[in-house]
Each structure stands twice: as structure tokens, then as C-alpha cells.
Scaffold this motif. Sequence first.
Motif, short mmCIF file in Angstrom:
data_model
loop_
_atom_site.label_atom_id
_atom_site.label_comp_id
_atom_site.label_asym_id
_atom_site.label_seq_id
_atom_site.Cartn_x
_atom_site.Cartn_y
_atom_site.Cartn_z
N ILE A 122 1.25 -18.76 -18.49
CA ILE A 122 0.86 -20.13 -18.85
C ILE A 122 -0.63 -20.21 -19.12
O ILE A 122 -1.07 -20.84 -20.08
N ASN A 123 -1.43 -19.55 -18.29
CA ASN A 123 -2.88 -19.60 -18.43
C ASN A 123 -3.42 -18.64 -19.48
O ASN A 123 -4.58 -18.73 -19.86
N GLY A 124 -2.60 -17.72 -19.94
CA GLY A 124 -3.06 -16.75 -20.95
C GLY A 124 -4.07 -15.77 -20.41
O GLY A 124 -5.00 -15.39 -21.11
N CYS A 125 -3.88 -15.32 -19.17
CA CYS A 125 -4.83 -14.38 -18.56
C CYS A 125 -4.35 -12.95 -18.75
O CYS A 125 -3.48 -12.47 -18.03
N GLU A 126 -4.95 -12.27 -19.72
CA GLU A 126 -4.51 -10.92 -20.03
C GLU A 126 -4.75 -9.94 -18.88
O GLU A 126 -3.94 -9.05 -18.64
N THR A 127 -5.83 -10.11 -18.15
CA THR A 127 -6.12 -9.21 -17.03
C THR A 127 -5.06 -9.33 -15.95
O THR A 127 -4.54 -8.33 -15.45
N CYS A 128 -4.71 -10.56 -15.59
CA CYS A 128 -3.71 -10.77 -14.54
C CYS A 128 -2.32 -10.39 -15.02
O CYS A 128 -1.51 -9.87 -14.25
N PRO A 152 -7.43 7.71 -21.01
CA PRO A 152 -8.63 8.29 -20.39
C PRO A 152 -9.94 7.69 -20.86
O PRO A 152 -10.83 7.45 -20.05
N GLU A 153 -10.07 7.38 -22.13
CA GLU A 153 -11.33 6.82 -22.62
C GLU A 153 -11.53 5.38 -22.16
O GLU A 153 -12.63 4.86 -22.23
N VAL A 157 -6.29 -0.07 -22.49
CA VAL A 157 -5.11 0.28 -23.26
C VAL A 157 -4.31 1.23 -22.38
O VAL A 157 -4.86 2.15 -21.77
N ARG A 158 -2.98 0.99 -22.30
CA ARG A 158 -2.13 1.81 -21.43
C ARG A 158 -1.09 2.56 -22.26
O ARG A 158 -0.68 2.09 -23.31
N ASP A 159 -0.65 3.69 -21.71
CA ASP A 159 0.42 4.43 -22.37
C ASP A 159 1.77 3.84 -21.95
O ASP A 159 1.83 2.85 -21.21
#
Length: 163
Positions: free
Chosen positions: A49-55, A159-160, A150-152
Amino acid sequence: MSTRVRIDRQSPEVYSAMTRVVKVVREQATAAGLDRALLELVNMRVSQINGCETCLDTHWRAGTAAGVTPQKLALLPAWRDSELYDDRERAALAIAETVTSTAGPHLDDEQYAAVRKDLTDDETSMLIWASITINSFNRISILSRHPVPVRDADGRAAPEEQS
């Protein structure tokens, strides 16, 4: 260079106090009978709802680790229309949305009573507190623009991107 203040780093004592609140909420929620999977559904829905990409990045991983299926996570925005969610999950998500969308519709007395039939007083209280805390962390991360790696396919940060 970003002009954003990373408030967690700028005011570490306050941030530390916030993380302690989350720890107490999780402990009390567990004591009240709420499992981690249900709490992660709440965290995910509020963060959507809040659009929090980190969370969202944090809690999809925590949710799957707690046993929430990828299908449940994917269909979470449509929880009202899906048969995947049980009555307790629906009650928890209704509470989470009400706490989050304060300008939107609120649970009237009849809706609140319907939600409460599946939750004890302690569970209701802890779901409200869990919703309050994830809303707070959403705002911290959104305003600080915390980076998301970025995740696999297995959820590991490239790694970068790792710091």
C-alpha cells in the motif's frame, strides 16, 4: 550525490529504539498466538500500500522463510477475492489496511465485530501494533531512499550490489 538524509544513520539512537519496539511487538505477537507467517503477510500488505520497495524486498524474503507461499505473496493485493486466505488472515489484513489507509474507508462497528470474531483481544492489539510499526519503517525507508539490491532467482543479492 544524494541529498537525502538517511535518518537511521543520522539519528541512530532513535532508529535503535524503533527496532527495539519491533522486537517487542514480535515477541508479544508470538505470545498472543500470532505466527510469523501472518505477521509477514501484514508487513507485505502494508508495504504494498505504501509502495516501500525496501520493506517489500525484506518481507517477501522473510515471508517465504516463515512459510508463506509465493502464490499467497503474489496474490496479496487481491486477498479479498482469493480463496487462499483463511479467516484469521483476512481479519489481519483488514486491520492492516485500516491502520495504513487512514484517509480511506475505516472499519465500521459491524466490520470491526466481524474481524474480531477470528481474533482475541491480544491478537487484535498486536496486529494493530504490527501494522503501526511496519508503517513507521516504510516511512523511514521511503524518505531515506534505502537502496534495494538486485537479487538472483534464489533471492541472493548480486555481488556488485552487496554492501
